[in-house]
Design a protein around this motif. Structure first.
Motif, PDB file in Angstrom:
ATOM      1  N   ARG A  83      26.296  25.359  16.680  1.00 13.82           N
ATOM      2  CA  ARG A  83      24.973  24.947  17.126  1.00 13.82           C
ATOM      3  C   ARG A  83      24.863  23.432  17.224  1.00 13.82           C
ATOM      4  O   ARG A  83      25.671  22.697  16.650  1.00 13.82           O
ATOM      5  N   GLN A  84      23.849  23.005  17.969  1.00  9.67           N
ATOM      6  CA  GLN A  84      23.620  21.582  18.161  1.00  9.67           C
ATOM      7  C   GLN A  84      22.113  21.348  18.199  1.00  9.67           C
ATOM      8  O   GLN A  84      21.444  21.742  19.164  1.00  9.67           O
ATOM      9  N   ALA A  85      21.595  20.728  17.159  1.00  2.27           N
ATOM     10  CA  ALA A  85      20.181  20.373  17.118  1.00  2.27           C
ATOM     11  C   ALA A  85      19.904  19.297  18.164  1.00  2.27           C
ATOM     12  O   ALA A  85      20.803  18.535  18.550  1.00  2.27           O
ATOM     13  N   PRO A  86      18.673  19.211  18.637  1.00  4.09           N
ATOM     14  CA  PRO A  86      18.348  18.243  19.694  1.00  4.09           C
ATOM     15  C   PRO A  86      18.764  16.818  19.321  1.00  4.09           C
ATOM     16  O   PRO A  86      18.367  16.306  18.268  1.00  4.09           O
ATOM     17  N   GLY A  87      19.583  16.213  20.160  1.00  2.00           N
ATOM     18  CA  GLY A  87      20.015  14.840  19.941  1.00  2.00           C
ATOM     19  C   GLY A  87      21.010  14.649  18.814  1.00  2.00           C
ATOM     20  O   GLY A  87      21.317  13.508  18.453  1.00  2.00           O
ATOM     21  N   LYS A  88      21.512  15.740  18.246  1.00  4.63           N
ATOM     22  CA  LYS A  88      22.415  15.654  17.093  1.00  4.63           C
ATOM     23  C   LYS A  88      23.827  16.115  17.467  1.00  4.63           C
ATOM     24  O   LYS A  88      24.110  16.480  18.601  1.00  4.63           O
ATOM     25  N   GLY A  89      24.706  16.111  16.474  1.00  2.00           N
ATOM     26  CA  GLY A  89      26.084  16.501  16.680  1.00  2.00           C
ATOM     27  C   GLY A  89      26.291  18.004  16.582  1.00  2.00           C
ATOM     28  O   GLY A  89      25.357  18.780  16.417  1.00  2.00           O
ATOM     29  N   LEU A  90      27.556  18.390  16.685  1.00  2.00           N
ATOM     30  CA  LEU A  90      27.929  19.790  16.636  1.00  2.00           C
ATOM     31  C   LEU A  90      28.042  20.268  15.189  1.00  2.00           C
ATOM     32  O   LEU A  90      28.539  19.544  14.323  1.00  2.00           O
ATOM     33  N   GLU A  91      27.592  21.485  14.943  1.00  2.00           N
ATOM     34  CA  GLU A  91      27.674  22.086  13.609  1.00  2.00           C
ATOM     35  C   GLU A  91      28.215  23.498  13.729  1.00  2.00           C
ATOM     36  O   GLU A  91      27.618  24.355  14.400  1.00  2.00           O
ATOM     37  N   TRP A  92      29.333  23.760  13.080  1.00  2.00           N
ATOM     38  CA  TRP A  92      29.852  25.117  13.025  1.00  2.00           C
ATOM     39  C   TRP A  92      28.904  25.986  12.206  1.00  2.00           C
ATOM     40  O   TRP A  92      28.421  25.569  11.139  1.00  2.00           O
ATOM     41  N   VAL A  93      28.645  27.210  12.700  1.00  2.00           N
ATOM     42  CA  VAL A  93      27.720  28.129  12.038  1.00  2.00           C
ATOM     43  C   VAL A  93      28.456  29.315  11.417  1.00  2.00           C
ATOM     44  O   VAL A  93      28.260  29.635  10.237  1.00  2.00           O
ATOM     45  N   SER A  94      29.296  29.993  12.203  1.00  2.00           N
ATOM     46  CA  SER A  94      29.900  31.229  11.728  1.00  2.00           C
ATOM     47  C   SER A  94      31.093  31.605  12.592  1.00  2.00           C
ATOM     48  O   SER A  94      31.165  31.223  13.766  1.00  2.00           O
ATOM     49  N   SER A  95      32.007  32.362  12.001  1.00  2.00           N
ATOM     50  CA  SER A  95      33.180  32.861  12.720  1.00  2.00           C
ATOM     51  C   SER A  95      33.453  34.295  12.321  1.00  2.00           C
ATOM     52  O   SER A  95      33.104  34.728  11.213  1.00  2.00           O
ATOM     53  N   ILE A  96      34.117  35.017  13.210  1.00  2.00           N
ATOM     54  CA  ILE A  96      34.503  36.393  12.933  1.00  2.00           C
ATOM     55  C   ILE A  96      35.877  36.637  13.542  1.00  2.00           C
ATOM     56  O   ILE A  96      36.169  36.173  14.654  1.00  2.00           O
ATOM     57  N   THR A  97      36.734  37.328  12.816  1.00  2.00           N
ATOM     58  CA  THR A  97      38.068  37.620  13.327  1.00  2.00           C
ATOM     59  C   THR A  97      37.996  38.635  14.471  1.00  2.00           C
ATOM     60  O   THR A  97      36.960  39.275  14.699  1.00  2.00           O
ATOM     61  N   GLY A  98      39.100  38.783  15.183  1.00  2.00           N
ATOM     62  CA  GLY A  98      39.142  39.661  16.336  1.00  2.00           C
ATOM     63  C   GLY A  98      38.774  41.104  16.023  1.00  2.00           C
ATOM     64  O   GLY A  98      38.090  41.778  16.794  1.00  2.00           O
ATOM     65  N   SER A  99      39.226  41.591  14.878  1.00  2.00           N
ATOM     66  CA  SER A  99      38.920  42.966  14.471  1.00  2.00           C
ATOM     67  C   SER A  99      37.506  43.118  13.941  1.00  2.00           C
ATOM     68  O   SER A  99      37.005  44.240  13.816  1.00  2.00           O
ATOM     69  N   GLY A 100      36.905  42.000  13.581  1.00  2.00           N
ATOM     70  CA  GLY A 100      35.598  42.041  12.925  1.00  2.00           C
ATOM     71  C   GLY A 100      35.691  42.237  11.428  1.00  2.00           C
ATOM     72  O   GLY A 100      34.670  42.327  10.749  1.00  2.00           O
ATOM     73  N   GLY A 101      36.911  42.265  10.903  1.00  2.00           N
ATOM     74  CA  GLY A 101      37.096  42.552   9.494  1.00  2.00           C
ATOM     75  C   GLY A 101      36.730  41.425   8.554  1.00  2.00           C
ATOM     76  O   GLY A 101      36.480  41.657   7.364  1.00  2.00           O
ATOM     77  N   SER A 102      36.709  40.208   9.070  1.00  2.00           N
ATOM     78  CA  SER A 102      36.371  39.055   8.229  1.00  2.00           C
ATOM     79  C   SER A 102      35.367  38.160   8.944  1.00  2.00           C
ATOM     80  O   SER A 102      35.485  37.932  10.154  1.00  2.00           O
ATOM     81  N   THR A 103      34.406  37.685   8.166  1.00  2.00           N
ATOM     82  CA  THR A 103      33.405  36.764   8.692  1.00  2.00           C
ATOM     83  C   THR A 103      33.292  35.552   7.775  1.00  2.00           C
ATOM     84  O   THR A 103      33.593  35.636   6.568  1.00  2.00           O
TER      85      THR A 103
END
Lengths: 120, 107
Positions: free
Chosen positions: A38-58
């Protein structure tokens, strides 16, 4: 060609909920990790969440842990972000982004983003 | 958590200049470092991954180096289309952290 298309953004009251979707095409969806940034208005990039290809790990940033849930439907080539207990500081453009492999988490393709505004 | 410190925050240079941006990790991350370019109003674009591997289609004037805790992104000859904000990203393990960004302008 890899295509990622986010939807579901909008205006929501503090404390409310929203569900974002990301429709993917042009690649074998279940072979790749997927991510939310995500990127708040006028701000930098912030990682929020990830999920593996299988969906087994978040994985989640501390700022959203316990409030946001990432999932995927590999039969429909779609990624989701369920956002609960939203706060003003969650206001941002939310991008979905593909990882280069099932369990590698940098981001090689990005969607155009969907704007989430948390305000009363 | 590992912190990523990017410098400078702002950079003004002339066309043709060699430009360097630095990213430092608070702990070693091997070569799990990527660089992104975000032109004004556009989606971020991957330039480099694994600290020094150029993403296909990225001009060869961009290069990356480093390992462990110190990394650099170099533009060998600045072009007008390089005006953008540049971010590093560490991805060895969660949390996957971006640097604060470097805004690059043409003098």
């Amino acid at each position: 060609e890899v295509q990622l298309s986010e939807s579901g953004g909008g205006l929501v009251n503090p404390g409310g909920s929203l569900r974002l979707s990301c429709a993917a095409s042009g690649f074998t969806f279940n072979s790749y990790a997927m991510n939310w940034v995500r990127q708040a208005p006028g701000k930098g990039l912030e990682w929020v969440s990830s999920i593996t290809g299988s969906g087994g790990s978040t994985y989640y940033a501390d700022s959203v842990q316990g409030r946001f849930t990432t999932s995927r439907d590999n039969s429909k080539n779609t990624l989701f972000l369920q956002m609960n207990s939203l706060r003003a500081e969650d206001t941002a453009i939310y991008y979905c982004a593909r990882g280069p492999l099932s369990d590698i988490f940098y981001f090689d393709s990005w969607g155009q983003g969907t704007l989430v505004t948390v305000s009363s | 958590d590992i912190q990523m410190t990017q410098s400078p925050f702002f950079l003004s240079a002339s066309v043709g200049d060699r430009v360097t941006i630095t990213c430092r990790a608070s702990q070693g991350i091997s070569a799990y470092l990527a660089w992104y370019q975000q032109e004004p109003g556009k989606v971020p674009k991957l330039l480099i991954y694994a600290a020094s591997t150029l993403q296909p289609g990225v001009p060869s004037r961009f290069s990356g180096s480093g390992s462990g805790t110190e990394f650099t992104l170099t533009i060998s000859s600045l072009q007008p289309e390089d005006v953008a904000t540049y971010y590093c990203l560490k991805y060895n393990s969660a949390p996957y952290t971006f640097g604060q960004g470097t805004k690059l302008e043409i003098k």
